[in-house]
Scaffold this motif. Sequence first.
Motif, PDB file in Angstrom:
ATOM      1  N   GLN A  39      -8.364  22.904  35.234  1.00  0.00           N
ATOM      2  CA  GLN A  39      -7.852  22.639  36.402  1.00  0.00           C
ATOM      3  C   GLN A  39      -7.120  21.299  36.502  1.00  0.00           C
ATOM      4  N   TYR A  55      -8.025  30.412  32.822  1.00  0.00           N
ATOM      5  CA  TYR A  55      -7.436  30.316  34.196  1.00  0.00           C
ATOM      6  C   TYR A  55      -6.332  31.019  34.308  1.00  0.00           C
ATOM      7  N   LEU A  74     -11.509  22.776  40.692  1.00  0.00           N
ATOM      8  CA  LEU A  74     -12.197  22.443  39.736  1.00  0.00           C
ATOM      9  C   LEU A  74     -13.914  22.384  40.150  1.00  0.00           C
ATOM     10  N   PRO A 123     -12.422  30.415  44.011  1.00  0.00           N
ATOM     11  CA  PRO A 123     -11.592  29.456  44.031  1.00  0.00           C
ATOM     12  C   PRO A 123     -10.823  29.230  45.247  1.00  0.00           C
ATOM     13  N   ALA A 167     -12.781  25.661  34.908  1.00  0.00           N
ATOM     14  CA  ALA A 167     -12.730  24.562  35.554  1.00  0.00           C
ATOM     15  C   ALA A 167     -12.129  23.181  34.662  1.00  0.00           C
ATOM     16  N   TYR A 195     -15.019  25.977  40.646  1.00  0.00           N
ATOM     17  CA  TYR A 195     -15.192  26.912  39.218  1.00  0.00           C
ATOM     18  C   TYR A 195     -16.423  26.266  38.750  1.00  0.00           C
ATOM     19  N   SER A 196     -16.717  25.023  39.103  1.00  0.00           N
ATOM     20  CA  SER A 196     -18.074  24.582  38.628  1.00  0.00           C
ATOM     21  C   SER A 196     -19.171  25.466  39.316  1.00  0.00           C
ATOM     22  N   TYR A 254     -15.635  19.190  31.698  1.00  0.00           N
ATOM     23  CA  TYR A 254     -14.842  19.373  32.994  1.00  0.00           C
ATOM     24  C   TYR A 254     -15.272  18.320  33.952  1.00  0.00           C
TER      25      TYR A 254
END
Lengths: 718, 102, 505
Positions: C309, A633, C315, C246, C306, C318-319, C444
């Motif tokens: 996060q 990230y 999150l 995102p 994810a 990103y999933s 996640y």
Amino acid sequence: MSTETIIWLIPLPPLLAFFLIVLFTNKGKALSHSIAIGAAALSWLGSMVVFFRAVGVEHFGKEVFQSSINWLPTGDTWLKIGVLIDPLSAITLFFVAWTVLMIFIYSVGYHNYGQPKGDHDRPGLPPHGATTVDEHGHKHTVPSIEPMYSRFFAFIGLFAFGMFTLVVSDNLLTMFVGWEIMGLCSYLLIGFWYGKPSARNAAIKAFMTTRIGDVFMLLGISFLYSATGTLSYREIFTERVLSVLASTATPILGLSAAGLIGLLLFIGTVGKSAQWPLHVWLPDAMEGPTPVSAMIHAATMVSAGVYAVIRMFPLITADFTGHGLTTTMSIIAFIGAFTALFAATIAVAQNDIKRVLAYSTISQLGFMIAALGIGAYVAAIFHLVTHAFFKALLFLGSGSVIHGMEHGVLHTGDHSIDPQNMFNMGGLRKKMPITFWTFLIGGFALSGFPVLTAGFWSKDEILADAFANGHMAVFITLAVAAFLTAFYTMRQITLTFLGTPRTKSAEHAQETPWTMTLPLVILSVFAIGFGWVGIPEEFPLLGGLLPNWLHEFVGGTLAEHPEILPFNIMPLLTSLIVALGGLLVGWLVYRNVKSVEEDKLQIKVLMNKYYFDEIYDFLFVKPAYWFAETFAYKFLDQTIIDGFLNSIGGVAQGVGRAFRKYFDAPVVNGFGDLVGESAKRIGKTMAPIIQRGRIQFYMLASLAVAIIVAVLYYFLLA
Amino acid sequence: MSIPLSWYLILSAALFSIGLFGVLARKNAVAILLGIELMLNAVNINLVAFWRYGSGSIAGQVFAIIVFAVAAAEVAVGLALIISVYRRRTTVIADELDLLKW
Amino acid sequence: MDFISYHMLTTILLFPVLAAVIILFLPRDEIKVIRWAAFFASLIPFALSVWLWLRFDSNAAGFQFTEQYPWYQAINSSFFVGVDGLSMTMVLLTTLLTPLAILASFKITDRVKAFMMLFLMLETGMLGVFLSLDLLIFFVFWEIGLVPMYFLINQWGSANRNYASMKFMIYTMAGSLGLLLAIQMIGVSFGTYNLPELFKLWPVASELKNIPLGLPIETVKAVAFWAFVIAFAIKVPVWPFHTWLPDAHTEAPTAGSMILAGVLLKLGAYGFLRLVLPLYPAQAQQYAGALAFLAVMAIVFGAFAAYGQTDFKRLVAYSSINHMGFVLLGIAAAARAMGTMNATFALNGAILQMFNHGLSAAGMFFLVGVVYERTHTRNLDELGGLFPLAPVYGGILIFTSMASLGLPGLNGFVSEFLVVRGSFPILTVYTVIAMIGLLFTGAYILKGIKKVLHGPLNEHWVGHMTEINTREIVVMVPLMALILVIGIWPAWILEVINKAVTMLF
């Protein structure tokens, strides 16, 4: 009703119970547990009907109960799913149905149905007791009812559904469905008391560890599907398909396709049945309520792992010629035997009554896996079934003990006593007789007490098989593990039940209600009697009295009946020595141990489970988290990619600004301004010269211009 | 007679130049007007000469008469303007009437 | 009725715009009227598309319910719409999600009229992409869909909305530049923009007519292929072109995120399936490995990112990257081995995953919105222990999360299994690496559940976190029902997809 229809219906009642409870009857405790137990009873009934019908069929195995339907359209064909009951699934159905029903009934008492609501109880935390006032005005603290009572029954209903689905499936896909649903339920149930951080973490640990295995299993299933075009057991386990798989080579480890698929599927079992190295979740899973532990670790989930390997046995042994184990089988046998010994050594140093049983489960599963690794098909199944019964019995028994201890804790008000620590117990045989006797039977079965317990027969058969086929390493490892098993079991029994109570809470322990003790009694019947269906024919004295029904029946699952090995006295003697010896040594060592300081086997390494949790945390968990948060990230996405994009944006802006500053403003604008400015300047300078306001000057100027123009015109243009 | 046309034209040109010189060089506004008159009359001589020595079209005479009328009108207006200016600025020197400058 | 049944697709396509215009004339202050009007207006395309679904003949090859009207005759571009199995599923998804998203935005009180109008216009834009059979119309609707989305994010979004909306719009448009050039080139070369015709002409074209470029046709095709791919890759989104997602998802209002994740991402995947694979089979096969690599990166990095996060919505965003990676993996596998049984599996899985992800992502974003509306935070560390306060919400969240995780028995598993089954024989190594992503998907999801529902109860929320209300349950129920039905009995939708795939590829 036809048998096939019944088979289709078996998994459904618990699923229905799940939906009904979740959607409608969540508030009603009695209604919820009635629905759940009713559902379990229905499934049990269906299972019994099917089982007895199966037993009555001649040569069951060649003939099976089977039914399938089209499910997924795939190009021009369909993937079919369906149900299959062959001898293996029939006998699995038998023990699953019984243990599930017993656990459901037990849960009513375990969660204190009928007790008042707790004083400070709230959903997510275990109940802590309610203060009641009796007729004399004395205040008593009594166990309180579980706040999330109905939810528990919903979840174990779903769990039962998952297991039944797995057992009755005729193909790997629905088996995997049941597999994963059980994974979900184990997550939900281990983390049932989600208010406790340890429970939360344990739930995630269980899910993630088993998921590692599941991912490999999914690859194995995909590989199998693409190599054979089907996932149905009956279609895969045919001579033709198996030989094709056995002869196709793969680039991994020199395995054939059959071997590789078998290995991939086995890794799923390593996760699900908590074999080394994916064993770390099972002990932590003790965070869940005890019926859950019984369910997961005896009746259903871990058994599902072993069931899967047993089911895939023809595939794993597809390239086994009878002389020398294949790579896959060696790996399986190694992991099984290693785990059996490894876990047994850890169990010796555990003080929590449930943890001992947890490691014991891991160890016993190792026995079964090792048996499969060396090709002892019937022995593995035998041990699976007996283990399910006596382990469920032991877990439920331990729950009963804990319940009794909790009663004592509430009575004395001393909340610093851990009701699960065996060193706080002692002498409970007098306070909780039914629990004691059933636990003793279970413990003896686990240890392999000769003749009278089922565990003896099944464990002996594994050892006999290992010995007869010359797998000495496995034989010796398992024998040592069996010794340790008997040892720590007797340790557990001695510390918990024998001697005198070590704490006040133990003195005030009480027997548990019938909803909890009845299942114990029923299970102990099986723990004793089930062994007698598998007595080898050549056994001294007792062989031949009862036919070896199990071998006949279960052996029929395979294409060729496994051969009956000739009897050898060595493994029998070994069994007797390790079992009785272990029990005796355990009793001798621990009967006078009064407190934990006197226990010489409290070795740090063993108590800390060889530090595997810490190792995994260091090697995998922390790096994974670092990779996720920091690398993926923050670094990749934000710094690099977004940085790149934002810099493009920045560049675009900079170019725009530079363009404006260096070209647009000076050059383009400037040019325009220049033109205007010069016109102005010229005007300004010329004005005083030309515009004087003197008309004669103007006239003179115009005359001059006219002459010039005329001259120009005349000379240039005319 | 045998006076050639060119003599008249030269006369007319000379008169025109004198008038032009007057217009351009005299200081007094009235003198400028006189110069304009001279120019107009020179034009008249030119027009009549061409009539006399030309094709006989009556246009030359007619044009001369028009010029008379225009000259008269223009003198009237011009003098009126000069008087008006004199009343404002008490001067008739052309160089001093430079309000139209920058 | 006859008129509508002959012009069914145009009706479905333009009805939302018509409704938007009607809403324009409603008084600004009648918020309730506007909301319900928008909701009922969005139900009509849904009803029509259900009718369409029932009338659709999945056994017939080619496009059905086609309508063609002259539009730009000078360049031979017409308004040509039609459906086949692939677009049918997408139309159904779009028309299903829009009413739910509108119902989800009943909490918005600021400039409701503009919001609803933009939403309905967005629906037309999306439907246009799925229905169009003319390249130019495709592009028009592709770009049109961007504008309402930009405004939705920009005006009704959260704190960082300016950056997010700008990034979203500019990034997507930048990708579309190449697409436009390539479309123009194709259109000019063959003098038509009609897709069915181009499917026959373009892949076998051996020279560029009408355009003097002087480059060999293979180079031109490769460049055009990448132009198409990049435009769609940004939309899907494919790693590394994913970073707009995102931000856009997190800053958008709840309904905006639902539609963004539920449908807009599918536009990109649809572009791959409808345009890239049929028009560039050779190039797709050649570069399938690169595509698969990017897909696997999306799966793996999406899952990892994810997991790392702390913002719940991010999150889930990103999933989406993680799940769409599977779609692309299936497409890449099919590109590599077009026409084989494995490719059919992979494509079935990819298309079903598009539909499934639409359902579960929309559900997850909505549930995030439910919490956000009550607690005004999306920070996982601040939320915690909400399960006892809102058990029904907790149950629904766990259910939807499990669908997102790919739990067998729910829809995600069927599509992921098909993709893995299909791509395993074709792209074995990539599939194996993708499993890491699958593993961390579990991580996640569980992290989300733990932090939101299970975590130590943050006493702050007692009294502030109310239970999920009826309207919100009504939004979730159709999604949950479909998730369950597809998980248990996927044949009803998979049949349509399967037949379409076998006929198309």
